[in-house]
Design an enzyme around this catalytic site. Structure first.
Site, PDB file in Angstrom:
ATOM      1  N   GLY A  48      26.313  33.496  52.553  1.00 22.55           N
ATOM      2  CA  GLY A  48      27.305  34.208  51.740  1.00 22.55           C
ATOM      3  C   GLY A  48      27.983  35.318  52.519  1.00 22.55           C
ATOM      4  CB  ALA A  49      28.566  35.729  56.078  1.00 20.87           C
ATOM      5  N   GLY A  52      31.949  40.537  50.277  1.00 17.37           N
ATOM      6  CA  GLY A  52      30.931  41.457  49.772  1.00 17.37           C
ATOM      7  C   GLY A  52      29.984  41.996  50.832  1.00 17.37           C
ATOM      8  CB  SER A 179      19.148  42.604  42.104  1.00 21.86           C
ATOM      9  OG  SER A 179      19.576  43.432  41.051  1.00 21.86           O
ATOM     10  CE1 TYR A 204      22.120  38.284  40.389  1.00 22.22           C
ATOM     11  CE2 TYR A 204      21.218  40.283  39.414  1.00 22.22           C
ATOM     12  CZ  TYR A 204      21.806  39.624  40.487  1.00 22.22           C
ATOM     13  OH  TYR A 204      22.059  40.312  41.656  1.00 22.22           O
TER      14      TYR A 204
HETATM   15  N1  LIG Z   1      26.910  43.959  44.207  1.00 24.46           N
HETATM   16  C1  LIG Z   1      25.839  44.515  43.681  1.00 24.46           C
HETATM   17  O1  LIG Z   1      25.924  45.525  43.007  1.00 24.46           O
HETATM   18  C2  LIG Z   1      24.486  43.902  43.911  1.00 24.46           C
HETATM   19  C3  LIG Z   1      23.371  44.528  43.333  1.00 24.46           C
HETATM   20  C4  LIG Z   1      22.109  43.972  43.530  1.00 24.46           C
HETATM   21  C5  LIG Z   1      21.981  42.831  44.287  1.00 24.46           C
HETATM   22  N2  LIG Z   1      23.082  42.213  44.826  1.00 24.46           N
HETATM   23  C6  LIG Z   1      22.886  40.984  45.615  1.00 24.46           C
HETATM   24  O2  LIG Z   1      23.610  41.058  46.821  1.00 24.46           O
HETATM   25  C7  LIG Z   1      23.870  39.734  47.306  1.00 24.46           C
HETATM   26  C8  LIG Z   1      25.309  39.651  47.777  1.00 24.46           C
HETATM   27  O3  LIG Z   1      26.176  39.780  46.657  1.00 24.46           O
HETATM   28  P1  LIG Z   1      27.556  40.582  46.687  1.00 24.46           P
HETATM   29  O4  LIG Z   1      27.388  41.743  45.812  1.00 24.46           O
HETATM   30  O5  LIG Z   1      28.034  40.735  48.061  1.00 24.46           O
HETATM   31  O6  LIG Z   1      28.492  39.555  45.848  1.00 24.46           O
HETATM   32  P2  LIG Z   1      29.707  38.618  46.261  1.00 24.46           P
HETATM   33  O7  LIG Z   1      30.791  39.422  46.890  1.00 24.46           O
HETATM   34  O8  LIG Z   1      30.026  37.827  45.044  1.00 24.46           O
HETATM   35  O9  LIG Z   1      29.073  37.679  47.382  1.00 24.46           O
HETATM   36  C9  LIG Z   1      28.194  36.645  47.029  1.00 24.46           C
HETATM   37  C10 LIG Z   1      28.189  35.620  48.130  1.00 24.46           C
HETATM   38  O10 LIG Z   1      27.326  34.538  47.758  1.00 24.46           O
HETATM   39  C11 LIG Z   1      28.035  33.342  47.968  1.00 24.46           C
HETATM   40  N3  LIG Z   1      27.575  32.233  47.140  1.00 24.46           N
HETATM   41  C12 LIG Z   1      27.563  32.134  45.796  1.00 24.46           C
HETATM   42  N4  LIG Z   1      27.150  30.909  45.427  1.00 24.46           N
HETATM   43  C13 LIG Z   1      26.895  30.220  46.565  1.00 24.46           C
HETATM   44  C14 LIG Z   1      26.479  28.893  46.847  1.00 24.46           C
HETATM   45  N5  LIG Z   1      26.261  27.996  45.895  1.00 24.46           N
HETATM   46  N6  LIG Z   1      26.304  28.534  48.149  1.00 24.46           N
HETATM   47  C15 LIG Z   1      26.565  29.409  49.135  1.00 24.46           C
HETATM   48  N7  LIG Z   1      26.979  30.651  48.928  1.00 24.46           N
HETATM   49  C16 LIG Z   1      27.148  31.051  47.650  1.00 24.46           C
HETATM   50  C17 LIG Z   1      29.472  33.691  47.652  1.00 24.46           C
HETATM   51  O11 LIG Z   1      30.364  32.701  48.138  1.00 24.46           O
HETATM   52  P3  LIG Z   1      31.825  32.511  47.445  1.00 24.46           P
HETATM   53  O12 LIG Z   1      32.661  33.683  47.836  1.00 24.46           O
HETATM   54  O13 LIG Z   1      32.309  31.210  48.026  1.00 24.46           O
HETATM   55  O14 LIG Z   1      31.600  32.438  45.983  1.00 24.46           O
HETATM   56  C18 LIG Z   1      29.571  35.007  48.368  1.00 24.46           C
HETATM   57  O15 LIG Z   1      29.749  34.811  49.736  1.00 24.46           O
HETATM   58  C19 LIG Z   1      23.522  38.787  46.162  1.00 24.46           C
HETATM   59  O16 LIG Z   1      22.273  38.187  46.431  1.00 24.46           O
HETATM   60  C20 LIG Z   1      23.399  39.714  44.957  1.00 24.46           C
HETATM   61  O17 LIG Z   1      22.506  39.211  44.003  1.00 24.46           O
HETATM   62  C21 LIG Z   1      24.330  42.734  44.672  1.00 24.46           C
END
Ligand SMILES: NC(=O)c1ccc[n+]([C@@H]2O[C@H](COP(=O)([O-])OP(=O)(O)OC[C@H]3O[C@@H](n4cnc5c(N)ncnc54)[C@H](OP(=O)(O)O)[C@@H]3O)[C@@H](O)[C@H]2O)c1
Ligand SMILES: *[C@@H]1O[C@H](CO)[C@@H](O)[C@H](O)[C@H]1NC(C)=O
Length: 323
Positions: A48-49, A52, A179, A204
């Site tokens: 997921g690089a 975000g 999380s 989730y």
């Molecule tokens: N943001 C927060 O506040 C927060 C808080 C706690 C934990 N987290 C965790 O941080 C991590 C990164 O999330 P983020 O906040 O950076 O969100 P994000 O911007 O939505 O990034 C999520 C990434 O995961 C990828 N992804 C989703 N479904 C996938 C699949 N089926 N196969 C491969 N890749 C997939 C997305 O790809 P696409 O762009 O193609 O959809 C995107 O690259 C996650 O594990 C999330 O649970 C985030």
């Protein structure tokens, strides 16, 4: 007119104060600085690089001269992200490799692993970062509930298939992005795929608790192999994670402003996974969870060794690894 402005100011101020109570102290005081050569000669896989936290993390690793494998389901989006981070990384930087990986398809996970085995001689760090949050009820290719399927099971199989390379590259590290919302979850062993009743926030939380239990059991199994595994909770980060959450149109600008003020930037959100990937301080440390680059105390449900073992065995069967 002036009354309207006053009312807007009072309401706006009230909402901002409320947001501050809901999202306390997210900002990071100081960004990590490592010597420029820290990751030279090292290969790091980030799932997921393309956006975000994962994109910010890939950018930092590139600056530290790593070979960064961006494992993404949308190659076009990953290419765009790669252009951005290369532009920002300066004249002396590592390398980027873009690879397709859809964690909602075990066929894709297996294909990704085969390609890594053919093309990469080592993996120093695997960062299980990709995640999906509160999507409507959908299933992965193999029929798993989407959040558990992507956040836990896809990464479970991926890690499994890459373990031989991680072991031969030891000392090496696995980093799992969980999380704090794990707190509201449980592992519903009777209905892991939520067939009978779907609560998207519960699912989730269940998936993020699964990340922690996975880390616990994997660390136990990897004792004395030179491969460590640690989890982290990034805090509240301004990313596209909330894409499935509906915010009323009128509240959108306010929410956006509040997110600018109170949420971490993606770069701030990437600090703890960067720390776990790079810092000499965590050499040899395994089976722990970190927040803001410090060890975080977990609730008992996330350190339950029996639940971790049970989830491990069921996950093995679900992804077709059990004999
Ligand atoms: N943001 C927060 O506040 C927060 C808080 C706690 C934990 N987290 C965790 O941080 C991590 C990164 O999330 P983020 O906040 O950076 O969100 P994000 O911007 O939505 O990034 C999520 C990434 O995961 C990828 N992804 C989703 N479904 C996938 C699949 N089926 N196969 C491969 N890749 C997939 C997305 O790809 P696409 O762009 O193609 O959809 C995107 O690259 C996650 O594990 C999330 O649970 C985030
Ligand atoms: C859904 O799950 C969340 C978190 O586990 C819980 O707080 C909430 O009450 C649940 N909602 C319903 C309708 O059961």
């Amino acid at each position: 007119m002036s009354t309207a402005v006053l009312v807007a100011a009072v309401v706006g101020g009230g909402v901002l104060l409320l947001m501050r109570r809901l999202f306390p102290r997210q900002k990071v005081a100081k960004l990590l600085q490592y010597p420029a050569d820290t990751m030279r000669g090292k290969t790091v896989i980030v799932t997921g690089a393309n956006c975000g936290i994962g994109k910010a993390l890939a950018g930092e690793l590139l600056k530290l001269r790593a070979r960064v494998v961006m494992a993404c389901r949308d190659v076009g989006s990953a290419e765009e992200a790669a252009r951005d981070i290369k532009k920002q990384a300066g004249p002396e930087q590592g390398e980027v490799v873009i690879k397709h990986l859809d964690l909602a398809s075990l066929t894709s996970v297996r294909k990704f692993s085969e390609e890594i085995h053919e093309e990469e001689s080592r993996i120093d760090v695997l960062i299980n970062n990709a995640g999906i949050y509160q999507c409507p009820y959908t299933k992965t290719e193999e029929g798993f509930e989407m959040q558990l399927g992507v956040n836990h099971l896809g990464h479970f199989l991926l890690t499994h298939l890459l373990l031989d390379v991680l072991k031969s590259s030891a000392p090496s590290r696995i980093v799992v992005v969980s999380s704090k919302l794990y707190k509201y979850g449980q592992i519903n062993f009777d209905d892991l795929n939520s067939e009978s009743n779907y609560n998207k926030s519960f699912c989730y939380s269940q998936s993020k608790l699964a990340n922690l239990l996975f880390t616990l059991e994997l660390a136990r199994q990897l004792e004395d192999t030179g491969v460590t595994v640690n989890a982290l909770t990034p805090g509240i980060v301004r990313t596209r994670l909330g894409r499935h959450v509906q915010i009323p149109l009128l509240a959108k600008p306010l929410f956006y402003l509040a997110s600018l003020a109170f949420f971490k930037s993606p770069l701030e959100g990437a600090q703890t996974p960067l720390y776990l990937a790079c810092s000499p301080e965590v050499e040899g440390v395994s089976g722990k969870c970190f927040a803001n680059c410090e060890e975080e105390e977990l609730m008992a449900k996330a350190t339950d060794e029996q639940a971790a073992k049970k989830l491990w065995d069921i996950s093995r069967r679900m992804v077709g690894l059990a004999n």
